[in-house]
Design a protein around this motif. Structure first.
Motif, short mmCIF file in Angstrom:
data_model
loop_
_atom_site.label_atom_id
_atom_site.label_comp_id
_atom_site.label_asym_id
_atom_site.label_seq_id
_atom_site.Cartn_x
_atom_site.Cartn_y
_atom_site.Cartn_z
N GLU A 33 0.70 -1.47 0.32
CA GLU A 33 -0.12 0.24 -0.21
C GLU A 33 0.92 1.37 0.08
O GLU A 33 0.11 2.26 -0.66
N PRO A 34 1.82 1.54 1.11
CA PRO A 34 2.79 2.22 1.06
C PRO A 34 3.21 2.75 -0.29
O PRO A 34 3.55 3.89 -0.95
N THR B 79 1.50 6.42 -6.80
CA THR B 79 0.54 7.48 -7.66
C THR B 79 0.65 8.89 -7.45
O THR B 79 0.49 9.97 -8.00
N ASP B 80 1.37 9.23 -5.91
CA ASP B 80 1.97 10.03 -6.14
C ASP B 80 2.73 11.02 -6.76
O ASP B 80 3.71 11.98 -6.48
N GLY B 81 4.15 10.58 -7.07
CA GLY B 81 4.79 10.34 -8.57
C GLY B 81 6.27 10.82 -7.25
O GLY B 81 6.65 11.21 -8.09
#
Length: 237
Positions: free
Chosen positions: A187-188, A194-196
């Motif tokens: 997950e992290p 996702t946050d680039g």
């Protein structure tokens, strides 16, 4: 990838079934979400006990639960147990979370040869020490209680060689980072992507000492890596 004649195929199939050709896919509703439900309500203590039981009984790994105050001295004792009279080195990761816990005087008093991995040193010099070492000590991002798996990120301060080349690997992991299984461990990383954000070049999932059962289902330990593993869980809660 192109799917040739898909529409005509689906139209023909739907006609044979006596229904209209579907225009979208509706995911099925599953009654269970097992990959999130396993051990989802387990406390940190329960995850620790699960990790201990599996790592000792299924993997044959050594397990230690220590406080931060006792960590350096206990690590020294563990390394001495493995090194014995061989006078081989113990190599330490340069991860700052680990180096902050080490009291070098503990190792000096025990006459234990210690080498600190240094990313500024030529790789050949680090490699020379690591491949000849008896024990390699690394700091883990997480531990998976269900499978006794340690999650290691490769960085300039903690090369993969530290956990792969010495005869014994000592894995240090904070109790607060224990999770149930690989679902939670990913997950992290998924969020970082996702946050680039930049993620580790390599994520190693290691479950106990090196072993294989390829030949006649007979388990053999130490075929292509460390012959022994020790898990030290740091009680930081």
């Amino acid at each position: 990838m192109a799917i040739y004649q898909r529409d005509s195929f689906l139209a023909e199939l739907s006609a044979q079934l006596g229904r209209a050709k579907p225009t979208q896919v509706t995911p099925p509703t599953l009654p269970y979400d097992v990959h999130h439900q396993v051990l989802q309500d387990a406390s940190s203590d329960e995850l620790t006990e699960q990790l201990k039981a599996y790592s000792q009984n299924a993997l044959g790994a050594r397990f230690e639960l220590v406080t931060q105050a006792d960590f350096s001295h206990r690590l020294m004792q563990v390394c001495c147990d493995y090194v014995g009279q061989s006078n081989q080195e113990t190599v330490l990761s340069a991860d700052p979370r680990l180096t902050a816990l080490i009291e070098h005087s503990d190792f000096e008093k025990a006459n234990l040869a210690l080498y600190q991995f240094d990313e500024t040193t030529p790789e050949t010099e680090n490699l020379r020490h690591v491949e000849a070492a008896k024990v390699g000590v690394v700091y883990c991002e997480q531990a998976l209680a269900e499978s006794g798996t340690m999650v290691l990120y490769s960085t300039s301060k903690q090369s993969r060689m530290l956990s792969l080349l010495p005869e014994v690997t000592v894995f240090v992991v904070a109790k607060s980072t224990l999770v149930a299984r690989i679902t939670q461990a990913m997950e992290p990383l998924s969020q970082q992507a996702t946050d680039g954000q930049r993620i580790a070049s390599c994520v190693n999932l290691i479950s106990g000492p090196s072993s294989t059962a390829d030949i006649e289902l007979t388990k053999v330990v130490g075929v292509h890596g460390p012959t022994e593993a020790c898990y030290i869980v740091l009680d930081d809660l």
